[in-house]
Design a protein around this motif. Structure first.
Motif, PDB file in Angstrom:
ATOM      1  N   UNK A 288       7.023   5.909  12.158  1.00 12.42           N
ATOM      2  CA  UNK A 288       6.178   4.730  12.716  1.00 12.42           C
ATOM      3  C   UNK A 288       6.721   3.291  12.293  1.00 12.42           C
ATOM      4  N   UNK A 289       7.958   3.391  11.556  1.00 11.79           N
ATOM      5  CA  UNK A 289       8.625   2.320  11.146  1.00 11.79           C
ATOM      6  C   UNK A 289      10.261   2.171  11.681  1.00 11.79           C
ATOM      7  N   UNK A 290      10.487   3.197  12.636  1.00 18.85           N
ATOM      8  CA  UNK A 290      11.577   3.255  13.114  1.00 18.85           C
ATOM      9  C   UNK A 290      11.262   2.993  14.886  1.00 18.85           C
ATOM     10  N   UNK A 291      11.716   1.808  14.856  1.00 19.28           N
ATOM     11  CA  UNK A 291      11.533   1.002  16.261  1.00 19.28           C
ATOM     12  C   UNK A 291      12.452   0.345  16.639  1.00 19.28           C
ATOM     13  N   UNK A 292      13.338   0.864  17.365  1.00 21.26           N
ATOM     14  CA  UNK A 292      14.673   0.411  17.999  1.00 21.26           C
ATOM     15  C   UNK A 292      14.548  -0.813  18.719  1.00 21.26           C
ATOM     16  N   UNK A 293      13.558  -1.101  19.692  1.00 23.70           N
ATOM     17  CA  UNK A 293      13.424  -2.284  20.326  1.00 23.70           C
ATOM     18  C   UNK A 293      11.692  -2.877  20.508  1.00 23.70           C
TER      19      UNK A 293
ATOM     20  N   UNK B  29       6.966  -3.625  12.053  1.00 26.28           N
ATOM     21  CA  UNK B  29       7.397  -2.082  11.405  1.00 26.28           C
ATOM     22  C   UNK B  29       8.294  -1.685  12.146  1.00 26.28           C
ATOM     23  N   UNK B  30       9.427  -2.343  12.089  1.00 24.58           N
ATOM     24  CA  UNK B  30      10.720  -2.100  12.875  1.00 24.58           C
ATOM     25  C   UNK B  30      11.873  -2.320  11.776  1.00 24.58           C
ATOM     26  N   UNK B  31      12.565  -1.311  11.237  1.00 25.64           N
ATOM     27  CA  UNK B  31      13.788  -1.369  10.550  1.00 25.64           C
ATOM     28  C   UNK B  31      14.990  -2.267  11.177  1.00 25.64           C
ATOM     29  N   UNK B  32      14.982  -1.793  12.383  1.00 24.64           N
ATOM     30  CA  UNK B  32      16.239  -2.429  13.218  1.00 24.64           C
ATOM     31  C   UNK B  32      15.795  -4.072  13.579  1.00 24.64           C
ATOM     32  N   UNK B  33      14.617  -4.303  13.747  1.00 28.65           N
ATOM     33  CA  UNK B  33      14.447  -5.564  14.028  1.00 28.65           C
ATOM     34  C   UNK B  33      14.463  -6.583  12.771  1.00 28.65           C
TER      35      UNK B  33
ATOM     36  N   UNK C 190      20.394  -5.722  18.413  1.00 29.19           N
ATOM     37  CA  UNK C 190      19.715  -4.436  18.330  1.00 29.19           C
ATOM     38  C   UNK C 190      20.339  -3.292  19.225  1.00 29.19           C
ATOM     39  N   UNK C 191      21.313  -3.643  20.057  1.00 28.70           N
ATOM     40  CA  UNK C 191      21.883  -2.924  20.943  1.00 28.70           C
ATOM     41  C   UNK C 191      23.004  -2.101  20.252  1.00 28.70           C
ATOM     42  N   UNK C 192      23.550  -2.839  19.103  1.00 25.74           N
ATOM     43  CA  UNK C 192      24.464  -2.141  18.410  1.00 25.74           C
ATOM     44  C   UNK C 192      24.073  -1.506  17.319  1.00 25.74           C
ATOM     45  N   UNK C 193      22.746  -1.193  17.152  1.00 25.80           N
ATOM     46  CA  UNK C 193      22.216  -0.526  15.910  1.00 25.80           C
ATOM     47  C   UNK C 193      22.306   1.146  16.079  1.00 25.80           C
TER      48      UNK C 193
END
Length: 457
Positions: free
Chosen positions: A321-326, A335-339, A369-372
């Motif tokens: 639930x906290x692995x949210x790419x976009x 709740x997004x590691x990536x953001x 984000x596209x590079x993650x």
């Protein structure tokens, strides 16, 4: 009669006294109270808070309890607790403990509302208030330690919706001076009002978990005070008939000893994590790691130039639930590691403005984000006491720059300084209060033991 786990908790709630609070416990809990009021005040500026307030204003009877950030607005005590609980968690800015829960938000709004509800002749003083607050914390902590499952980042239900409801019931029962039997019934009633699924994380419904926890625990205590009864073994492990064990697949309860000359509260053993920015606690590891590698990048290239980056590798624990790419909304972004990693890289900070719609949908953020790429090392477990965050920048030149964080600033192992905590409170409260009122609250909380009427808070 033989003592049970449930009866031991009820006896503790009824019997514990102000003198059982050590100087460390008093100081740490006052820091929690101050921080929680601050995040509640800034949370009163959010859209989800406005929804909750509009709903609660449909009910106007017994409007005696105040609402964060709304001078002159009062609601019935339980609805004020609910509304202020929603404000507290509306930005995911409130404190976090281990095992994982948000302890203050589930307790403090109920106690504030209850203090205003009580007639002048029975108003609790500041020490009574502080003791009830710590009873609510202690019950939450003890219940979480009954299951190893509670130590990891949750998957099935949001912990404060469960243990927070129980903590609110215990704290309010203490403030209302309920009998031992009534305290036990309050816990039993609260267990039937508890629970919220993790699927509603990263949505506007998640702040309701805190609002409901503080409100429903409060209601459980009020019902018990008026004679409602519940299962007297609600906290015990009774084969074939689940009580509180319904929430945990592994549940091994232990009695809570009645305090004698000394009782060591869990807050004595472990401090609380205070958040520096309004997002899920896990984000604080990757943000500190991202800020570290950003500094390396600036030393390397002279400035932060995203065009030099080929790939951003995040090494994080497995937690769906906290692995949210976009992320596409404010609550998803929190709740997004990536953001959060990309925002920290791009801006050199993460703050309130990072989660506005315009910030979330910036082209520069989307390009990063596209590079993650996400990796889940086996040694990076989904546990707030053991996890780490690592951010590696793979450059087009072939060079690799890496930042890692094992313990972020604000974690219970690395507590915020008094200056940092006051800075956070003043900033949050300044969104709705003038400076003189902000300083009055700071002084009042700092001297809470000497306050003659806690409803003044």
């Amino acid at each position: 009669p033989e003592e049970t786990v449930t009866s031991s908790f009820a006896s503790f709630i009824h019997a514990v006294r102000p003198e059982h609070l050590s100087k460390t416990v008093r100081q740490r809990s006052k820091r929690m109270i101050l921080d929680n009021i601050g995040v509640g005040l800034v949370g009163s500026t959010t859209h989800v808070f406005d929804i909750a307030l509009r709903y609660c204003r449909l009910y106007s009877s017994a409007a005696v309890s105040s609402v964060y950030g709304k001078p002159g607005v009062k609601l019935s005590p339980t609805l004020a607790a609910f509304t202020n609980g929603v404000a507290t968690h509306s930005m995911d800015f409130d404190d976090t403990w281990h095992p994982a829960t948000h302890p203050s938000g589930a307790v403090l709004p109920a106690l504030l509302a209850a203090s205003q509800m009580l007639p002048p002749s029975t108003k609790p003083n500041g020490m009574d208030f502080l003791l009830a607050f710590n009873v609510g914390l202690e019950v939450q902590g003890r219940l979480m330690h009954f299951s190893t499952e509670a130590h990891d980042i949750p998957k099935r239900f949001h912990p404060p919706s469960v243990v927070g409801t129980m903590g609110s019931a215990a704290a309010t029962a203490k403030l209302l001076a309920l009998s031992t039997a009534q305290c036990a019934h309050a816990l039993g009633i609260a267990a039937s009002l508890a629970g919220a699924p993790m699927a509603n994380a990263a949505t506007q419904a998640k702040p309701l978990h805190i609002g409901n926890a503080t409100r429903l625990g409060f209601e459980a205590a009020l019902l018990a005070a008026r004679g409602m009864e519940a299962n007297p073994l609600i906290l015990d492990d009774v084969p074939g008939c689940s009580g509180f064990s319904a929430f945990y697949s592994v549940y091994q309860p232990k009695p809570l000893s009645t305090p004698s000359d000394h009782h060591e509260f869990l807050l004595e053993k472990q401090d609380i994590a205070f958040k520096r920015f309004p997002a899920h606690l896990g984000m604080h590891w990757v943000v500190d790691a991202a800020l570290s590698v950003r500094n390396l990048f600036i030393n390397y290239a002279g400035s932060f130039s995203p065009s030099l980056i080929r790939t951003i590798v995040l090494k994080i624990p497995v937690s769906k639930y906290i692995n949210r790419p976009f992320p596409s909304s404010e609550h998803q972004a929190r709740h997004s590691f990536q953001f959060n990693a990309c925002t920290a890289l791009l801006d050199g900070e993460v703050g309130l403005s990072s989660f506005t719609e315009s910030s979330i949908h910036r082209q520069e953020v989307r390009e990063l984000l596209d590079k993650v790429v996400v990796e889940h090392p086996e040694d990076n477990v989904a546990n707030f006491d053991k996890m780490y965050g690592e951010v590696a920048l793979l450059l087009h030149s072939g060079d690799v720059l890496t930042g890692k964080c094992d313990t972020f600033y604000g974690h219970w192992r690395k507590p915020l300084s008094k200056e940092s905590l006051l800075k956070k409170f003043r900033f949050n409260a300044s969104h709705v209060l003038p400076e003189e009122k902000i300083e009055t609250i700071i002084t009042m909380v700092d001297n809470l033991e000497n306050l003659s009427d806690s409803s003044q808070l």
